[in-house]
Motif scaffolding. Structure first.
Motif, PDB file in Angstrom:
ATOM      1  N   HIS A 251       0.867  -1.174   0.000  1.00 34.97           N
ATOM      2  CA  HIS A 251       0.000   0.000   0.000  1.00 34.97           C
ATOM      3  C   HIS A 251       0.908   1.229   0.000  1.00 34.97           C
ATOM      4  N   PRO A 252       1.080   1.861  -1.168  1.00 28.47           N
ATOM      5  CA  PRO A 252       2.058   2.962  -1.261  1.00 28.47           C
ATOM      6  C   PRO A 252       1.709   4.180  -0.403  1.00 28.47           C
ATOM      7  N   ASN A 253       0.442   4.451  -0.162  1.00 31.83           N
ATOM      8  CA  ASN A 253       0.079   5.629   0.640  1.00 31.83           C
ATOM      9  C   ASN A 253       0.516   5.502   2.087  1.00 31.83           C
ATOM     10  N   THR A 254       0.615   4.305   2.592  1.00 33.64           N
ATOM     11  CA  THR A 254       1.044   4.099   3.979  1.00 33.64           C
ATOM     12  C   THR A 254       2.457   3.527   4.064  1.00 33.64           C
ATOM     13  N   ASN A 255       3.138   3.451   2.939  1.00 38.39           N
ATOM     14  CA  ASN A 255       4.514   2.927   2.851  1.00 38.39           C
ATOM     15  C   ASN A 255       4.624   1.466   3.274  1.00 38.39           C
ATOM     16  N   TRP A 256       3.584   0.668   3.009  1.00 38.08           N
ATOM     17  CA  TRP A 256       3.651  -0.770   3.238  1.00 38.08           C
ATOM     18  C   TRP A 256       4.201  -1.403   1.977  1.00 38.08           C
TER      19      TRP A 256
END
Length: 193
Positions: free
Chosen positions: A146-151
């Motif tokens: 999940h790029p928005n949460t840097n996962w």
């Protein structure tokens, strides 16, 4: 085929032999009961396979040295623990429901065992689909991140673990679909003709 006319009360109802009317209904319900038993076995195999696959899914990767390792196990992800326990419970239920399914084959017109199976099949279908859906969302995050949460995508490093768990989730969702199909079959069997 016998017909008789009752003229004692002034009405003339036509009645047929009860054997001719009962047999087609009994045969259809027996066929549905045999199909129920076979689908129940298939669902049991799918949930058992899913629970065992997730329980055995384990992968270790070395980190700098041989003694320091990263490890992926189902125990580290709570939704996978729920997934494995739920599939084990559904497998146990399906094993325990087989005698009731056999009773429905032997006595296809008995409504009580069929109604009992409908109630518990609905609960187990819900449990299976809930566990499969929760695990599917986690596996989706593991594959894509999940790029928005840097996962970061977890499965780029632990490919074997993710392959096994993804297959188990598919098996569990197939079992949930089979349980829903069992509910439809049971509804047809309970229908009065």
């Amino acid at each position: 085929m016998e017909t008789s006319i009752n003229i004692s009360n002034g009405k003339a109802p036509l009645s047929t032999s009860s054997k001719a009317v009962q047999q087609p209904t009994r045969g259809v319900k027996k066929g549905i009961a045999i199909g129920d038993f076979i689908i129940r076995l298939c669902a049991m195999a799918a949930t058992m396979g899913a629970a065992i696959t997730v329980g055995l899914a384990d992968q270790s990767l070395p980190f700098f040295t041989q003694f320091l390792r990263f490890q992926a196990r189902y125990k580290d992800i709570p939704s996978l623990v729920f997934f494995m326990v739920a599939n084990a419970i559904v497998t146990g239920y399906l094993v325990l429901s087989l005698p009731f399914s056999v009773i429905c084959i032997i006595r296809p017109l008995a409504a009580a065992p069929r109604l009992l199976l409908v109630i518990f099949d609905a609960a187990m279908a819900g449990l299976t689909i809930a566990a499969g859906s929760a695990s599917a969302s986690i596996i989706y995050l593991a594959h894509n991140g999940h790029p928005n949460t840097n996962w970061l995508p977890f499965c780029q490093q632990f490919g074997d673990f993710c392959q096994a768990v993804s297959g188990a989730v598919v098996g569990s969702l197939i079992a949930g679909t089979l349980l829903l199909f069992l509910l439809i079959l049971s509804a047809f069997a309970l229908k009065r003709s």
